[in-house]
Write a protein that holds these residues in place. Structure first.
Motif, mmCIF file in Angstrom:
data_model
loop_
_atom_site.group_PDB
_atom_site.id
_atom_site.type_symbol
_atom_site.label_atom_id
_atom_site.label_comp_id
_atom_site.label_asym_id
_atom_site.label_seq_id
_atom_site.Cartn_x
_atom_site.Cartn_y
_atom_site.Cartn_z
ATOM 1 N N PHE A 38 -2.383 10.516 -4.300
ATOM 2 C CA PHE A 38 -2.142 10.663 -5.731
ATOM 3 C C PHE A 38 -1.934 9.286 -6.344
ATOM 4 O O PHE A 38 -1.132 8.497 -5.857
ATOM 5 C CB PHE A 38 -0.892 11.523 -5.963
ATOM 6 N N ASN A 39 -2.688 9.002 -7.412
ATOM 7 C CA ASN A 39 -2.529 7.675 -8.028
ATOM 8 C C ASN A 39 -2.594 7.724 -9.554
ATOM 9 O O ASN A 39 -3.031 6.780 -10.202
ATOM 10 C CB ASN A 39 -3.584 6.696 -7.486
ATOM 11 N N GLU A 40 -2.142 8.838 -10.141
ATOM 12 C CA GLU A 40 -2.126 8.960 -11.598
ATOM 13 C C GLU A 40 -0.935 8.185 -12.187
ATOM 14 O O GLU A 40 0.072 7.958 -11.511
ATOM 15 C CB GLU A 40 -2.001 10.439 -11.998
ATOM 16 N N ASP A 41 -1.068 7.803 -13.437
ATOM 17 C CA ASP A 41 0.016 7.117 -14.149
ATOM 18 C C ASP A 41 1.076 8.147 -14.555
ATOM 19 O O ASP A 41 0.786 9.096 -15.274
ATOM 20 C CB ASP A 41 -0.556 6.421 -15.390
ATOM 21 N N LEU A 42 2.311 7.946 -14.087
ATOM 22 C CA LEU A 42 3.389 8.903 -14.376
ATOM 23 C C LEU A 42 4.486 8.315 -15.260
ATOM 24 O O LEU A 42 5.481 8.986 -15.531
ATOM 25 C CB LEU A 42 4.025 9.383 -13.058
ATOM 26 N N TYR A 43 4.309 7.096 -15.726
ATOM 27 C CA TYR A 43 5.371 6.449 -16.497
ATOM 28 C C TYR A 43 5.796 7.284 -17.705
ATOM 29 O O TYR A 43 4.965 7.827 -18.433
ATOM 30 C CB TYR A 43 4.938 5.062 -16.970
ATOM 31 N N ASN A 87 0.812 -1.226 0.000
ATOM 32 C CA ASN A 87 0.000 0.000 0.000
ATOM 33 C C ASN A 87 0.845 1.276 0.000
ATOM 34 O O ASN A 87 0.387 2.319 0.461
ATOM 35 C CB ASN A 87 -0.973 0.009 1.190
ATOM 36 N N PHE A 88 2.078 1.166 -0.507
ATOM 37 C CA PHE A 88 2.925 2.342 -0.684
ATOM 38 C C PHE A 88 3.481 2.343 -2.108
ATOM 39 O O PHE A 88 4.687 2.148 -2.309
ATOM 40 C CB PHE A 88 4.080 2.360 0.339
ATOM 41 N N PRO A 89 2.607 2.550 -3.103
ATOM 42 C CA PRO A 89 3.089 2.557 -4.488
ATOM 43 C C PRO A 89 4.090 3.687 -4.692
ATOM 44 O O PRO A 89 3.932 4.771 -4.133
ATOM 45 C CB PRO A 89 1.817 2.790 -5.307
ATOM 46 N N THR A 90 5.129 3.407 -5.488
ATOM 47 C CA THR A 90 6.162 4.414 -5.702
ATOM 48 C C THR A 90 6.386 4.684 -7.176
ATOM 49 O O THR A 90 6.173 3.817 -8.026
ATOM 50 C CB THR A 90 7.515 3.967 -5.087
ATOM 51 N N ALA A 91 6.813 5.913 -7.446
ATOM 52 C CA ALA A 91 7.279 6.292 -8.776
ATOM 53 C C ALA A 91 8.807 6.201 -8.737
ATOM 54 O O ALA A 91 9.447 6.743 -7.842
ATOM 55 C CB ALA A 91 6.835 7.716 -9.100
ATOM 56 N N ASN A 92 9.378 5.492 -9.681
ATOM 57 C CA ASN A 92 10.828 5.282 -9.717
ATOM 58 C C ASN A 92 11.483 6.284 -10.665
ATOM 59 O O ASN A 92 11.136 6.333 -11.848
ATOM 60 C CB ASN A 92 11.130 3.855 -10.168
ATOM 61 N N LEU A 93 12.413 7.057 -10.127
ATOM 62 C CA LEU A 93 13.029 8.142 -10.892
ATOM 63 C C LEU A 93 14.348 7.683 -11.509
ATOM 64 O O LEU A 93 15.223 7.166 -10.805
ATOM 65 C CB LEU A 93 13.279 9.346 -9.987
#
Length: 309
Positions: A262-267, A204-210
């Motif tokens: 926030f749960n938008e697609d950022l890929y 339950n901690f989705p992350t965006a990978n930079l």
């Protein structure tokens, strides 16, 4: 702001008020000089001009230099534009350029190409082949070629007492508060969001990978940070981990951001992450469940901090 990628590309019908340097970080000390340049160009007969170099001279002149920079070249461009500089020349620094004598540099670059009216420079600036010329030599050249030299005094510099070197040290020590104070803004990383292992989703901690393309960009000390980004014209806060994910036996350094609410697609999107405050060092936990419990505490700490600013 007009951007020129070589001294030879620059052209203007007006005389210039100029400063030059690497300006890594575009910190509060740099801003003092840059704002003086802008102030002097209120007269419409002159244009402001910054001459900077890429690669950083130390990368070229020191064979085994592993210097990491506070800004990528694109980040530096953005910061200088925000300040209000009219012309930016980013000259490719190489050994040939480094061998120009002081007088060759003044005559062929400052006078013939930039039509300099005034140069504003730090009291300790050195230039020319082997950096042998100093501010007194520049003043003499000004008399010879009819331009003014305004130096930022030792007192003014000492009043600020900041340098890119001090900021790099603060970031590598994990002292984000001190680094941001010296910068005059929140240190930031810019990169593309890529797919990771997606472990965060399972707890339950989705992350965006930079992913940061520029290998010369300074990454602060490993740990957990409170961050913010502007996404789709909205300010979004979150927390970011820099490190090796030791709990799940990670093998390489990663930068992962968990945005709050926030749960938008950022890929594949380019994102700027401003780093507000460091919460803690990276830790290895005995289980993923214990990691999740710590992340919940980190989120609580972050939200408490954000409620105070």
């Amino acid at each position: 702001m007009k951007i020129f990628h070589s001294i030879n590309d620059f052209s203007s019908t007006k005389k210039t008020i100029l400063t030059l340097g690497t300006f890594d970080g575009v910190h509060i000390g740099h801003k003092k000089i840059l704002e003086k340049v802008i102030q002097k160009t209120k007269n419409e007969n002159y244009e402001s001009l910054v001459l900077t170099f890429f690669p950083h001279p130390r990368m070229v002149l020191q064979e085994h230099s592993d210097i990491k920079l506070l800004n990528t070249i694109d980040e530096k461009i953005d910061l200088l534009e925000e300040i209000g500089i009219e012309n930016l020349v980013i000259h490719p620094f190489d050994e040939t350029f480094s061998r120009l004598t002081a007088e060759e540099f003044v005559k062929t670059v400052l006078v013939d190409r930039f039509h300099i009216q005034k140069i504003i420079i730090g009291y300790d600036h050195r230039f020319g082949r082997n950096r042998t010329a100093n501010i007194d030599d520049l003043i003499d050249f000004g008399k010879q070629y009819d331009f003014e030299v305004e130096q930022i005094s030792v007192q003014e510099i000492n009043d600020i007492s900041v340098s890119s070197t001090k900021i790099r040290k603060a970031l590598l020590d994990g002292d984000m508060d001190l680094a941001n104070e010296y910068l005059g803004y929140d240190y930031f990383l810019t990169g593309i969001i890529v797919k990771g292992k997606q472990l965060g989703r399972t707890i339950n901690f989705p992350t965006a990978n930079l992913k940061i393309e520029e290998n010369y960009k300074l990454i602060p000390q490993n740990g957990v940070y409170i961050v913010k980004s502007t996404i789709y014209q909205k300010t979004v806060f979150g927390m970011m981990n820099i490190g090796f994910n030791p709990t799940v036996e990670g093998q390489s350094q990663s930068i992962e951001i968990h945005y709050f609410d926030f749960n938008e697609d950022l890929y594949n999107q380019k994102i700027r992450i401003s780093m507000l405050h460091r919460i803690r060092s990276e830790q290895k936990f005995e289980s993923v469940m214990l990691l999740k419990q710590q992340l919940e505490k980190d989120k609580e700490t972050a939200l408490t901090y954000l409620n105070k600013i």
